[in-house]
Each structure stands twice: as structure tokens, then as C-alpha cells.
Motif scaffolding. Sequence first.
Motif, short mmCIF file in Angstrom:
data_model
loop_
_atom_site.label_atom_id
_atom_site.label_comp_id
_atom_site.label_asym_id
_atom_site.label_seq_id
_atom_site.Cartn_x
_atom_site.Cartn_y
_atom_site.Cartn_z
N PHE A 18 -1.30 8.52 3.57
CA PHE A 18 -2.38 8.65 2.60
C PHE A 18 -3.26 7.40 2.61
O PHE A 18 -4.49 7.49 2.58
N PHE A 19 -2.64 6.22 2.64
CA PHE A 19 -3.41 4.98 2.61
C PHE A 19 -4.25 4.83 3.88
O PHE A 19 -5.37 4.34 3.84
N ASP A 20 -3.70 5.26 5.01
CA ASP A 20 -4.46 5.22 6.26
C ASP A 20 -5.72 6.08 6.17
O ASP A 20 -6.74 5.77 6.79
N HIS A 21 -5.65 7.15 5.41
CA HIS A 21 -6.82 8.02 5.24
C HIS A 21 -7.74 7.51 4.12
O HIS A 21 -8.96 7.68 4.19
N TYR A 22 -7.18 6.90 3.11
CA TYR A 22 -7.96 6.36 2.00
C TYR A 22 -8.74 5.12 2.45
O TYR A 22 -9.91 4.96 2.10
N ALA A 23 -8.10 4.26 3.20
CA ALA A 23 -8.73 3.03 3.68
C ALA A 23 -8.34 2.83 5.14
O ALA A 23 -7.47 2.02 5.46
N ASP A 31 -9.75 -5.49 -0.34
CA ASP A 31 -10.91 -5.42 -1.22
C ASP A 31 -10.45 -4.90 -2.59
O ASP A 31 -9.81 -3.86 -2.67
N PRO A 32 -10.77 -5.62 -3.66
CA PRO A 32 -10.35 -5.18 -5.00
C PRO A 32 -10.87 -3.79 -5.39
O PRO A 32 -10.30 -3.14 -6.26
N ARG A 33 -11.93 -3.33 -4.73
CA ARG A 33 -12.41 -1.96 -5.03
C ARG A 33 -11.45 -0.92 -4.46
O ARG A 33 -11.42 0.22 -4.90
N VAL A 34 -10.66 -1.32 -3.47
CA VAL A 34 -9.65 -0.45 -2.88
C VAL A 34 -8.29 -0.70 -3.55
O VAL A 34 -7.57 0.24 -3.86
N SER A 35 -7.96 -1.96 -3.74
CA SER A 35 -6.69 -2.37 -4.33
C SER A 35 -6.98 -3.30 -5.51
O SER A 35 -7.06 -4.52 -5.33
N PRO A 36 -7.16 -2.75 -6.71
CA PRO A 36 -7.57 -3.57 -7.86
C PRO A 36 -6.67 -4.77 -8.14
O PRO A 36 -7.14 -5.79 -8.63
N LEU A 37 -5.39 -4.67 -7.82
CA LEU A 37 -4.50 -5.79 -8.07
C LEU A 37 -4.82 -7.01 -7.21
O LEU A 37 -4.31 -8.10 -7.45
N ARG A 38 -5.67 -6.86 -6.21
CA ARG A 38 -6.02 -7.98 -5.32
C ARG A 38 -7.24 -8.76 -5.83
O ARG A 38 -7.69 -9.68 -5.17
N GLY A 39 -7.75 -8.37 -6.99
CA GLY A 39 -8.92 -9.06 -7.53
C GLY A 39 -8.69 -9.50 -8.97
O GLY A 39 -7.61 -9.31 -9.52
N SER A 40 -9.72 -10.07 -9.55
CA SER A 40 -9.64 -10.49 -10.95
C SER A 40 -9.80 -9.28 -11.86
O SER A 40 -10.70 -8.46 -11.67
#
Length: 135
Positions: A18-23, A31-40
Amino acid sequence: AVTAPFPRLPYKDAMEWFFDHYAPNAADRDDPRVSPLRGSLAGLPPAYVITAGMDPLCDEGDAYAEALEAAGVPVTYKTYPDQFHDFNTMALVLPKGMAATEEIAPGMPRPTVARAPISRSASSTAERTAASVAA
């Protein structure tokens, strides 16, 4: 952390698919827009986080709620330990799905099923099947 009353199934391969297809571009995954926990997360609006204990993403939901709270974001967090991913979309057949839907959007009209009449003139098996499923 939320602990389900039973062991989680091994979904690693499915989740990677699923992640391979999502990103598909690996560089985008940070990128926090893909993985929010990676940003502020500071300054985000209040959040309502619901997780399902049988969902392979439950731990990520738990971590997200904790990170939001640590960033000073007001969080309402609820888990349904005996439910599966997307259970709330089955509110018409799952009482806990209806409960979650009502928690997410209190006061909204309850979902209903519109029944279509079966067409006796349907010419193909696909049309007859679709008509019977819709009814």
C-alpha cells in the motif's frame, strides 16, 4: 500504547504494498504531507483520532495522537480494540461503526440505505446482479 486483546496478524508485506502505491517515490516518504509524524505538529487545530485495535495502522494512530498532544495540540483519542481498519464506514451493519461515526460527527443525520427497484428488463447478468445488490 494500545494493546489489542489478541495478537496482530503479520501485515508487513501488505502495508509495504500500500505504501509503495501511496508514495512510490521513496524520497517523498519523509515529507510531512505524506508522513505527518516526520514534521512539526505545533499549531495544528484540535484533532479527533480514532483507531481500531485490529488495524495494522493502530500503533501509528496511537503515536500520532501522542505526538499531537506533545506538540500542544488538543487531542481527543479513542480506540476500539476489537475493530478493524475502516470499521466506521460500515456503520449500517456494525454497531461500533455507528458509535464511532456518531462520535466523529455528532448531530449529523444517520446514514441510510437507498433501495433501488429491481429492473425486470435488465438485459445482462451484470445489470441483473447490480440491480439485485442495490436492492
